[in-house]
Design a protein around this motif. Structure first.
Motif, PDB file in Angstrom:
ATOM      1  N   ASP A   1       1.178  -1.300  -0.488  1.00  0.00           N
ATOM      2  CA  ASP A   1      -0.026   0.083  -0.480  1.00  0.00           C
ATOM      3  C   ASP A   1       0.916   1.407   0.212  1.00  0.00           C
ATOM      4  OD1 ASP A   1      -2.806   1.341   0.868  1.00  0.00           O
ATOM      5  OD2 ASP A   1      -1.538   2.043   2.120  1.00  0.00           O
ATOM      6  N   GLU A   2       1.213   2.109  -0.900  1.00  0.00           N
ATOM      7  CA  GLU A   2       2.136   3.157  -1.557  1.00  0.00           C
ATOM      8  C   GLU A   2       1.618   4.904   0.149  1.00  0.00           C
ATOM      9  OE1 GLU A   2       4.927   4.450  -2.713  1.00  0.00           O
ATOM     10  OE2 GLU A   2       4.545   2.410  -3.290  1.00  0.00           O
ATOM     11  N   LYS A   3       0.709   5.008   0.254  1.00  0.00           N
ATOM     12  CA  LYS A   3       0.548   5.524   1.297  1.00  0.00           C
ATOM     13  C   LYS A   3       1.237   4.731   2.414  1.00  0.00           C
ATOM     14  CE  LYS A   3      -2.750   8.189   3.762  1.00  0.00           C
ATOM     15  NZ  LYS A   3      -2.649   7.508   4.823  1.00  0.00           N
ATOM     16  N   THR A   4       0.748   4.087   2.923  1.00  0.00           N
ATOM     17  CA  THR A   4       1.177   3.212   4.118  1.00  0.00           C
ATOM     18  C   THR A   4       2.487   2.744   3.929  1.00  0.00           C
ATOM     19  OG1 THR A   4      -1.055   2.472   4.260  1.00  0.00           O
ATOM     20  CG2 THR A   4       0.992   1.239   6.098  1.00  0.00           C
ATOM     21  N   ALA A   5       2.790   2.663   3.338  1.00  0.00           N
ATOM     22  CA  ALA A   5       5.025   2.468   2.588  1.00  0.00           C
ATOM     23  C   ALA A   5       5.252   3.936   2.586  1.00  0.00           C
ATOM     24  CB  ALA A   5       5.077   2.085   1.103  1.00  0.00           C
ATOM     25  N   GLN A   6       4.620   4.935   2.827  1.00  0.00           N
ATOM     26  CA  GLN A   6       5.363   6.295   2.846  1.00  0.00           C
ATOM     27  C   GLN A   6       5.323   6.643   3.903  1.00  0.00           C
ATOM     28  OE1 GLN A   6       7.660   7.524   0.369  1.00  0.00           O
ATOM     29  NE2 GLN A   6       7.066   6.248  -0.911  1.00  0.00           N
ATOM     30  N   GLU A   7       4.573   6.472   4.808  1.00  0.00           N
ATOM     31  CA  GLU A   7       4.078   6.135   6.703  1.00  0.00           C
ATOM     32  C   GLU A   7       6.114   6.007   7.005  1.00  0.00           C
ATOM     33  OE1 GLU A   7       1.109   6.144   7.986  1.00  0.00           O
ATOM     34  OE2 GLU A   7      -0.273   7.014   6.226  1.00  0.00           O
ATOM     35  N   MET A   8       6.071   4.444   6.812  1.00  0.00           N
ATOM     36  CA  MET A   8       6.719   3.561   7.063  1.00  0.00           C
ATOM     37  C   MET A   8       8.229   4.194   6.715  1.00  0.00           C
ATOM     38  SD  MET A   8       5.059  -0.102   6.276  1.00  0.00           S
ATOM     39  CE  MET A   8       4.048  -1.167   6.640  1.00  0.00           C
ATOM     40  N   ILE A   9       8.457   4.520   5.392  1.00  0.00           N
ATOM     41  CA  ILE A   9       9.717   4.828   5.353  1.00  0.00           C
ATOM     42  C   ILE A   9       9.714   6.165   6.447  1.00  0.00           C
ATOM     43  CG2 ILE A   9      11.444   6.006   2.962  1.00  0.00           C
ATOM     44  CD1 ILE A   9       9.461   3.902   1.464  1.00  0.00           C
ATOM     45  N   SER A  10       9.348   7.219   6.207  1.00  0.00           N
ATOM     46  CA  SER A  10       9.206   8.567   6.591  1.00  0.00           C
ATOM     47  C   SER A  10      10.385   7.961   8.810  1.00  0.00           C
ATOM     48  CB  SER A  10       8.413   8.902   6.853  1.00  0.00           C
ATOM     49  OG  SER A  10       8.320   9.501   5.242  1.00  0.00           O
TER      50      SER A  10
END
Lengths: 391, 391, 391, 391
Positions: free
Chosen positions: C185-194
């Motif tokens: 899930d791209e949105k969650t992925a970005q949160e995880m990366i941050s």
């Protein structure tokens, strides 16, 4: 790994002491869907039973078999098959005089030192009574092999110096059960019986050789490199009490020939000039090579024939479609009805009286045990071979 | 279970084809704290190396050993010990003519049928080159046994009909390495060498017997009932290429004696009248019983002596403190330098030309392999015996 | 049994230390006839490679794979497949300052006490670099599974408290590889990366959850009673470094429901009212049950569907044809870039400096490891299931 | 490998169906010299017995245990220990109505498809009655552990949403047996009992969590890399019926902390400022980390203490001397006393009536099963650890 299990996919674990409550085992890995022929299993057990003739021990045991699990409405369910035979002959007599004595060439001393304790009644775990479990499991294995038309047949080939000097293909193995010594040649059988009777009167014991022949095994059984088919067969046989030697095909006699004489030449599909006479068969030797003259086995395009069968049906550790055959050497059993000098657990010299009920020659009763162990090996590899190829 | 692992607590898994990238293995379960004598390991490897004398194959291989893991600053760490030997002799020549041909008494046919594919270059996995891995692991096993003063020694006892007819205790086994055939009796060794030279000129091959003697094994090794010490030793030996037979102690010759003659009488602590002459030793027979006349082994209160050693140091499947000894029969290897008739994968008759570099007699090079496999068995049981008792 | 082998019929044995010569393994039991897609295997290895993104350790390793055996002309031969990856990053630097120090929550102390010796360079055998061998073997296992259309897919479901709160059937798992954190899930992925970037700046580490989904597994995999499919999957996962928990299907969340709510109702062949909404899916909970709304899996008459899939595709320890899915909890790895108090081998207090190249969050790189171990389990059972029935 | 054996050096093989002749097993590898406390073994069996309280199933079983071998005069002999419990409750009633029905979330469907046949009486082999054999073997394992002062204690930590929210070190585990739900906190126990009574009236079932605590395990148990101590523990637990999850130490809750918070700091020998408060213990979460405040375990120079015990007593897969503890999640069992829709073997929709005698909550009876399986794992590693080092 602690030593009481045999096999991998078709795995037998056994238990029981000679004078404990029961002997039995668990077979784990028997495929589902096998119809159990209970009469056959009991009959196999009766073949190893003591007291079956005057040349075996007179210990009376009914060896009544009970299955506890894994069979539903006569069919195997794929779950563990447990079974047991109660030790009916458990007498409340005093065995304590044996407690401290070490009988020569028995396991008394080694068990005591290994474990610091032993059940000394009748040999405990080291008793050949343990083989009941092997014969039961072997009978079930035979039922599986039967579905594939694979036969496992053993017979007494030699007792002391009395030897049946024929190749198995010259014999009618269906006659093995026709006499009490289990030798398919009637004349030799009678000589063996007479000799065992003499030995019995002396209170002594005698060994011999059992040959086992496995027919119709498919090509491809056995696993390189450590689990060669004959390595597992040898392992199985050498785990039987009193066995001192194993040889496949031409065995020890291979030494007497050159490679050019020993090689088993493949026959092309257009020829079948199998002579039925192996080079080694002209030698007067215990363990010579056997030939499969008949060669009736080749059933599918997978199978080829070889002119001779010095390889004993196994090449590179893998069955080649010819009959697998091997010899098993049994020493004379250690229990004799004579006085013997020995020691006790304190290292003191003692004299052992020979008394009781024992076998002057175990070979007749060992025939079903050899077959059972061979059947266990074959079924294990048969199942394992289902994973040889991707498809 | 797929066949390329040996042992349980000290477990060797091997890999490699004759003309693949490398031969090697992983030893899992080697206890931590063992100092590796790398020179010794390489020396063991050199004992099996081809080209070491004019009576072995002239294939040149350096067999340079590389350890990849499990050893830190020369000491084992308890983690897996991986090692490999690159196949330097990989020539870019064309083996494709072998692709479809089945050599007699080789594994070509059986591998093809079992797997549907085989690496036909030099026998692939079925090549005895695979034993490199066994010898390396065996060398490490020997280093462990050395810590317990246990020795494993093999020698060539027979080549064709030329036989060293002495008990091992009459021999100086330190002389085994003094000649190229690895027979500790110089006179017999020369006869064997001459015979092998003759065979080599004929382009033929010859088999024989290797005897292995294990001294100073403690009482208690081996696991009833299936994993008897000799059952595992036999299993180990029968997994070596070209082995056709195994016998412990008096072996097949046990048949020629009665129980009263074969039983190994224990000597009481107050007497030591071991005669050094076993009853069976008066027989002229290949596989007769051996006697441990010296009996110098008894080192602790745990150990007793027996007057004879027909049991081969094992009773009830468990070592009894006497020397363990056994014979291994090797057939003449199948690769001969003569024309032979055979078939190809289409069942057509072909003629095979004998050419290349091969061993007229593998026994000299098999001596370290027999020792290696025996050492693996002994170490495994030595470790396992640590769990026999609660304390 | 000494711990470095996994599997029975398809058996991987691994070796290697972080800074030793190489990491590798042997696969024994791979069926013959499998075409190896070398690019795929190398690609799998690259998925676990360090330095693949700015959120993983910057240790540079090429992880070049060499196969040594068992593959001939690109096809598996049924013989052992050995492989290795050299440790290119072996610097001649001095690690001796680590020799006596015990890092908190690492294996330093326990290895030292267990073995009395350890290779302290980079964690030695306890380094996650060992998982290279798992990924290689897992890639080959996946190639086998692919032949049966079985897929094994993992993704990062949670990092710290950032959680992907959707059932796997609501996700497009093909997007897992589209971002560096491996969350589909791209949105969650970005949160995880941050979040991982923040953690990295702190010199700290963070854990999370990986979910693994196995589709198209046939009915019948898994062995009662101890080798239930999920018991072996759990065993496989818990052997991965940093894993602290495992749960199948509805897992720990099962506690929050009654039996009447949890039971997975079978759908009759005439109905298909699978709602795609599992009762537990309405709960805001980490480990809730997943539903297979699609139910497109039923391919043969053998297969049935269940309305929900709280069982995680396994009933009675045996796959039921629905997707198998499970969660794996990873703790934050112990190596942090902060000062820590600890002790040395003499029990003295020391201060450890945080330095070097390490992963703030191992989950992205652990995704292929979870898949690899799951694939090993599935192939093993797939092969074993060939022996379930007599015919 | 066929699934009914557990362990390697201390190996249990089990057999038996719910309504077959008997349930039992064989323990192979129990060291010689262990005095069997038969009352203790029977008492353990009584802890898992049905009908022991009003919140468990009312099926009446005496579960009378018979040992068949391996014990002589009350002492283990090193030979296999076989035992069985007859199924007294075998009623001649007709189970044939169950023959074709597949109960939801049971093993009916999967067994049928896997084996093509099943013993449908009372679940056959998939019945939890099979755990009798585990409890017997576990009791013997506990007797061995007792010799080393190692304790294995489990208790019910959660039933449905009723949770005992304390660390084990804050509890008096000797009180576990003081109530019928086996929760050592009396107040929580009463809440659990009331809740189970409610569930029972509804004809429904409920799951929960059992925590197991192992104290005084020596440093060094567990085998890298696949046989990590917790990997084997998880494997053991996940093989118990109805278990859906396993977590070691801080488990799934590890996700909520950073590495700097989770690391278990070693205490130097000169300090002991263990606070007894683990960072994670302030969280209100099911599976939070437990702390061993007492730290009274350190007994030898081998042992060190850590300030917290988020690792659950295991680092790098090897016990570190701190208490080992883990949680096991049980789903509500599938057998409910309510009407349910299902299918039969022809895929037709059916309605199942809920009737019979069943457990609304299996956790109280599962407590001894969890302990038994944990004890088996610990004894196996304890024996194996004897081979870690050369001397």
């Amino acid at each position: 790994m602690p030593g009481n299990s045999f096999g991998t996919l078709f795995k037998l674990t056994t238990f029981g002491e000679s004078h404990g409550a029961a002997i039995g085992g668990i077979i784990d890995g028997c495929p589902a869907g096998l119809k159990i022929d209970f009469d056959f299993v009991q009959a196999e057990l009766s073949r190893r039973k003591p007291g079956q003739s005057h040349i075996t021990t007179q210990r009376k045991e009914e060896d009544t078999l009970e299955f506890l699990s894994g069979i539903f409405e006569g069919i195997t369910t794929g779950t563990p098959i447990a079974f047991l035979v109660r030790n009916e002959d458990q007498k409340p007599k005093d065995y304590s005089h044996l407690k401290e004595n070490y009988r020569p060439s028995h396991a008394d001393f080694t068990y005591d030192k290994k474990y610091g304790i032993r059940d000394y009644r009748g040999g405990g775990r080291s008793s050949a009574r343990e083989t009941i479990a092997r014969v039961v499991a072997g009978a079930i294995a035979k039922l599986i092999l039967k579905e594939k038309n694979i036969t496992v047949e053993s017979f007494v080939k030699q007792v002391g110096k009395i030897k049946l000097d024929k190749n198995f293909n010259e014999l009618d193995l269906s006659k093995t059960e026709s006499n009490i010594v289990r030798c398919p040649d009637e004349k030799t059988a009678q000589e063996m019986i007479s000799y065992i009777e003499e030995i019995k009167i002396l209170g002594d014991t005698v060994g011999g050789v059992i040959q086992c022949v496995i027919k119709n095994a498919p090509v491809g059984l056995g696993e390189p490199v450590f689990d060669k088919l004959h390595a597992r067969l040898g392992y199985a046989m050498l785990g039987i009490n009193a066995v001192k030697g194993f040889e496949l095909g031409s065995g020890f006699n291979s030494i007497n020939f050159k490679g050019s004489e020993m090689n088993d030449v493949f026959l092309s599909s257009s020829r079948d000039d199998s002579t039925g006479v192996n080079l080694s068969s002209s030698k007067d030797d215990l363990t010579k090579g056997e030939t499969n003259a008949t060669l009736r086995q080749a059933q599918s395009d997978k199978q080829v024939k070889t002119k001779t069968n010095n390889s004993g049906g196994i090449q590179g550790g893998i069955s080649n479609g010819m009959p697998v055959f091997f010899n098993v050497a049994f020493k004379p059993v250690a229990t004799i009805m004579q006085k013997q000098t020995s020691i006790n657990s304190r290292g003191e010299e003692i004299t052992l009286e020979g008394k009781g009920r024992h076998d002057p020659c175990v070979l007749p009763r060992a025939v079903p045990i050899v077959e059972a162990m061979a059947a266990l090996v074959m079924v294990d590899f048969l199942l394992l071979s289902r994973t040889d190829k991707l498809f």
